[in-house]
Design a protein around this motif. Structure first.
Motif, PDB file in Angstrom:
ATOM      1  N   ALA A 116       0.337  -7.140  -3.909  1.00  0.00           N
ATOM      2  CA  ALA A 116       1.394  -8.140  -4.084  1.00  0.00           C
ATOM      3  C   ALA A 116       2.248  -7.715  -5.264  1.00  0.00           C
ATOM      4  O   ALA A 116       1.736  -7.499  -6.360  1.00  0.00           O
ATOM      5  CB  ALA A 116       0.813  -9.529  -4.316  1.00  0.00           C
ATOM      6  N   GLY A 117       3.539  -7.571  -5.023  1.00  0.00           N
ATOM      7  CA  GLY A 117       4.464  -7.177  -6.074  1.00  0.00           C
ATOM      8  C   GLY A 117       5.495  -8.256  -6.344  1.00  0.00           C
ATOM      9  O   GLY A 117       5.856  -9.021  -5.439  1.00  0.00           O
TER      10      GLY A 117
ATOM     11  N   MET B  55       8.386  -3.109  -3.956  1.00  0.00           N
ATOM     12  CA  MET B  55       7.513  -2.416  -3.007  1.00  0.00           C
ATOM     13  C   MET B  55       6.594  -1.436  -3.717  1.00  0.00           C
ATOM     14  O   MET B  55       5.400  -1.336  -3.384  1.00  0.00           O
ATOM     15  CB  MET B  55       8.363  -1.714  -1.937  1.00  0.00           C
ATOM     16  N   ILE B  56       7.122  -0.742  -4.710  1.00  0.00           N
ATOM     17  CA  ILE B  56       6.288   0.175  -5.495  1.00  0.00           C
ATOM     18  C   ILE B  56       5.180  -0.599  -6.196  1.00  0.00           C
ATOM     19  O   ILE B  56       4.018  -0.168  -6.233  1.00  0.00           O
ATOM     20  CB  ILE B  56       7.149   0.948  -6.508  1.00  0.00           C
TER      21      ILE B  56
ATOM     22  N   THR C 246      -2.176   2.233  -2.708  1.00  0.00           N
ATOM     23  CA  THR C 246      -1.805   2.480  -1.322  1.00  0.00           C
ATOM     24  C   THR C 246      -0.684   3.510  -1.280  1.00  0.00           C
ATOM     25  O   THR C 246       0.326   3.380  -1.973  1.00  0.00           O
ATOM     26  CB  THR C 246      -1.334   1.180  -0.639  1.00  0.00           C
ATOM     27  N   LYS C 247      -0.857   4.535  -0.480  1.00  0.00           N
ATOM     28  CA  LYS C 247       0.161   5.573  -0.358  1.00  0.00           C
ATOM     29  C   LYS C 247       1.263   5.096   0.598  1.00  0.00           C
ATOM     30  O   LYS C 247       0.973   4.453   1.612  1.00  0.00           O
ATOM     31  CB  LYS C 247      -0.465   6.866   0.181  1.00  0.00           C
ATOM     32  N   PRO C 248       2.511   5.414   0.302  1.00  0.00           N
ATOM     33  CA  PRO C 248       3.592   4.995   1.199  1.00  0.00           C
ATOM     34  C   PRO C 248       3.362   5.402   2.646  1.00  0.00           C
ATOM     35  O   PRO C 248       3.671   4.637   3.574  1.00  0.00           O
ATOM     36  CB  PRO C 248       4.818   5.691   0.612  1.00  0.00           C
TER      37      PRO C 248
ATOM     38  N   SER D  26       6.803  -8.916  -2.603  1.00  0.00           N
ATOM     39  CA  SER D  26       6.268  -8.194  -1.447  1.00  0.00           C
ATOM     40  C   SER D  26       4.767  -8.411  -1.388  1.00  0.00           C
ATOM     41  O   SER D  26       4.101  -8.532  -2.425  1.00  0.00           O
ATOM     42  CB  SER D  26       6.560  -6.687  -1.547  1.00  0.00           C
ATOM     43  N   VAL D  27       4.229  -8.411  -0.196  1.00  0.00           N
ATOM     44  CA  VAL D  27       2.784  -8.522  -0.006  1.00  0.00           C
ATOM     45  C   VAL D  27       2.367  -7.537   1.093  1.00  0.00           C
ATOM     46  O   VAL D  27       3.128  -7.274   2.019  1.00  0.00           O
ATOM     47  CB  VAL D  27       2.386  -9.978   0.342  1.00  0.00           C
ATOM     48  N   ILE D  28       1.166  -6.975   0.942  1.00  0.00           N
ATOM     49  CA  ILE D  28       0.687  -5.949   1.869  1.00  0.00           C
ATOM     50  C   ILE D  28      -0.640  -6.384   2.490  1.00  0.00           C
ATOM     51  O   ILE D  28      -1.545  -6.839   1.778  1.00  0.00           O
ATOM     52  CB  ILE D  28       0.496  -4.591   1.167  1.00  0.00           C
TER      53      ILE D  28
END
Length: 415
Positions: free
Chosen positions: A262-263, A285-286, A294-296, A409-411
């Protein structure tokens, strides 16, 4: 310290595309537009006469009349979505320690309909101070979280996040961070908004933020299209249950996926416009990717903010290309706002659900309403135009950006 793992164990939704998660997802995958002429009020004299409303909504179907009178529609939507998510997760039973269940909700505006109604009543009453005793408790944006906690007796951390259209992503991010730090075991999170009213539509019209394509509402939300002319207002409520992984496993919970990042950043640039080069979007996002390194190239799908505004869509694609490099062309990218409209403070929650179900089902929902390429947007990017695409999605990222330069952002990751 060792950080806890965080998973999603419940979902709920009341939206322009359906009043359940299953109905919402079916319509997203099928590329259905939720836009139609406004029914909430007479929009004849407004520049924009359409929106993405929750269809055929009647509060009496969910609340008794006495209770409904105490709740602005944004709080009603919150309670409906939270109930579905709680039931889906199975946390509402005697074995749960309610001191370890919190509520963090997102609403960018809150009870704007209540505020508007009370001020109109004040004016009609010759400006004599006769206000409803529920005026303030209905209007304040934190009240949704309070109502959810009171309904279930959840005594963990309880608050509301307000960051315009990034609000519910900030709520999800805060819940994620508090769980992984070991502060709480479970959170009801998400967001709701109900701003389709005279003040909401009129206010955004005055900013020239809304589409005015009144002759064709269904195709008015056109992310990345050359002819885009603004966003389409949406409404509704969407809820997620976030839970510490070992806690969920111990009770045999159904697990949708894991939250792995989470950014949160700021543009520090302009009141309403994004940074022209997408600097804040790039940084957020970074930041989200860095939580678990996590790698792009691990990301398969990005549900973009993609509001259908002239500047915002360009800035976000520039940011994606800078963060992901050549891998940007291997991603599936889509804006589900092309179908749901813009749910403002609830946008991050509904778009997180799209990411979660894309992981579950291996299907990326489309960006509909693309008619003409914009030369300022790289057409080699896969925007998932027109139709859903089957793809194994292991990692999905959701972006939301708000007026004031707020970015979140959230992943999510398959488990």
């Amino acid at each position: 310290m060792e950080l806890k793992r965080v998973v999603v164990t419940g979902l709920g939704a009341i939206t322009p595309l359906g009043n359940s998660i299953d109905e919402l997802w079916k319509n997203l995958v099928e590329g259905v537009s939720g836009a139609a002429p406004i029914t909430r009020f007479d929009a004849t004299d407004f520049k924009t006469k359409f929106a993405c409303e929750v269809k055929d909504y009647n509060s009496n179907d969910y609340f008794d009349r006495k209770e409904a009178r105490k709740l602005d529609m944004f709080a009603q939507f919150a309670l409906i979505a939270a109930e579905q998510a709680v039931q889906d997760s199975g946390i509402d039973h005697e074995d749960i320690d309610t001191d370890q269940v919190g509520v963090i909700w997102g609403a960018g505006i809150g009870g704007i309909q209540t505020f508007s109604d009370e001020i109109k009543g004040f004016a009609k009453n010759d400006f004599k101070p006769r206000f409803n005793p529920f005026f303030i408790p209905k209007m304040i944006s934190d009240i949704a979280a309070g109502h959810i906690s009171m309904k279930y007796g959840f005594r963990g951390p309880n608050f509301n996040t307000v960051s315009a259209c990034a609000s519910s992503t900030n709520a999800i991010g805060d819940a994620f961070n508090l769980i992984r730090l070991g502060k709480t075991k479970v959170f009801v999170t998400g967001g709701s908004e109900a701003a389709i009213c005279e003040a909401g539509i009129g206010g955004f019209n005055s900013m020239q933020a809304l589409s005015t394509r009144n002759d064709d509402p269904e195709s008015a939300s056109r992310p990345f299209d050359k002819g885009r002319d603004g966003f389409v207002m949406g409404e509704g409520g969407v809820s997620l249950i976030l839970e510490e992984y070992e806690h969920a496993k111990a009770r045999g919970a159904k697990i949708y996926c894991e939250v792995i990042g989470a950014g949160m950043t700021a543009d520090a640039h302009h009141l309403t416009a994004p940074h022209p080069e997408g600097l804040g979007a790039k940084n957020v996002m970074i930041s989200a990717l860095s939580d678990y390194d996590t790698k792009p190239e691990e990301v398969d799908y990005i549900n973009v903010h993609g509001t259908s505004t002239p500047r915002g869509d360009i800035a976000e694609t520039l940011a994606i290309k800078e963060v992901f490099g050549e891998h940007a062309y291997n991603l599936n990218i889509s804006s589900t706002k092309s179908m749901t409209g813009h749910l403002l403070g609830a946008a991050g929650a509904i778009e997180s659900v799209a990411c979660i179900l894309a992981i579950r089902d291996g299907v990326v929902p489309p960006t509909i309403n693309h008619f003409e390429d914009d030369p300022e947007i790289d057409q080699k990017l896969n925007m998932t135009y027109h139709k859903a695409q089957k793809r194994k999605v292991k990692v999905a990222l959701s972006n939301t950006f708000g007026f004031g330069g707020h970015n979140a952002s959230v992943i999510f990751k398959a488990i």
